[in-house]
Design a protein around this motif. Structure first.
Motif, PDB file in Angstrom:
ATOM      1  N   GLY A  22       0.812  -1.213   0.000  1.00 56.65           N
ATOM      2  CA  GLY A  22       0.000   0.000   0.000  1.00 56.65           C
ATOM      3  C   GLY A  22       0.841   1.256   0.000  1.00 56.65           C
ATOM      4  O   GLY A  22       0.564   2.202  -0.743  1.00 56.65           O
ATOM      5  N   VAL A  23       1.878   1.268   0.805  1.00 53.03           N
ATOM      6  CA  VAL A  23       2.706   2.474   0.919  1.00 53.03           C
ATOM      7  C   VAL A  23       3.510   2.709  -0.344  1.00 53.03           C
ATOM      8  O   VAL A  23       3.580   3.822  -0.851  1.00 53.03           O
ATOM      9  N   PHE A  24       4.094   1.645  -0.886  1.00 48.68           N
ATOM     10  CA  PHE A  24       5.034   1.829  -1.985  1.00 48.68           C
ATOM     11  C   PHE A  24       4.429   1.703  -3.367  1.00 48.68           C
ATOM     12  O   PHE A  24       5.116   1.953  -4.357  1.00 48.68           O
ATOM     13  N   SER A  25       3.160   1.296  -3.504  1.00 52.22           N
ATOM     14  CA  SER A  25       2.584   1.214  -4.842  1.00 52.22           C
ATOM     15  C   SER A  25       1.255   1.938  -4.962  1.00 52.22           C
ATOM     16  O   SER A  25       1.060   2.727  -5.883  1.00 52.22           O
ATOM     17  N   ILE A  26       0.323   1.709  -4.043  1.00 54.86           N
ATOM     18  CA  ILE A  26      -1.011   2.285  -4.187  1.00 54.86           C
ATOM     19  C   ILE A  26      -1.001   3.789  -3.946  1.00 54.86           C
ATOM     20  O   ILE A  26      -1.568   4.553  -4.724  1.00 54.86           O
ATOM     21  N   ILE A  27      -0.345   4.238  -2.901  1.00 52.79           N
ATOM     22  CA  ILE A  27      -0.314   5.665  -2.593  1.00 52.79           C
ATOM     23  C   ILE A  27       0.415   6.464  -3.673  1.00 52.79           C
ATOM     24  O   ILE A  27      -0.096   7.499  -4.114  1.00 52.79           O
ATOM     25  N   PRO A  28       1.582   6.031  -4.153  1.00 53.48           N
ATOM     26  CA  PRO A  28       2.200   6.785  -5.260  1.00 53.48           C
ATOM     27  C   PRO A  28       1.334   6.814  -6.514  1.00 53.48           C
ATOM     28  O   PRO A  28       1.292   7.832  -7.213  1.00 53.48           O
ATOM     29  N   LEU A  29       0.617   5.730  -6.795  1.00 52.96           N
ATOM     30  CA  LEU A  29      -0.281   5.744  -7.952  1.00 52.96           C
ATOM     31  C   LEU A  29      -1.413   6.742  -7.757  1.00 52.96           C
ATOM     32  O   LEU A  29      -1.828   7.420  -8.710  1.00 52.96           O
TER      33      LEU A  29
END
Length: 51
Positions: free
Chosen positions: A39-46
């Motif tokens: 969640g921190v490293f893929s969903i939030i940046p997206l």
């Protein structure tokens, strides 16, 4: 001060981190940590990329 609103959030993060460290050997902690890292490293940046 821009940091003041984030202070309660840091206390929550410290409490959750301490709890997860105390429960390190439980079967459910490792999948939970994996979901948090995803969640921190893929969903939030997206989210910020498409916002």
């Amino acid at each position: 001060m821009a940091v003041e609103p984030l202070l309660p959030l840091s206390h929550v993060a410290d409490a959750v981190g301490g709890f997860m460290d105390a429960e390190e050997n439980s079967w459910w902690v490792r999948p939970l940590k994996a979901l948090i890292y995803i969640g921190v490293f893929s969903i939030i940046p997206l989210y910020f990329y498409f916002a």
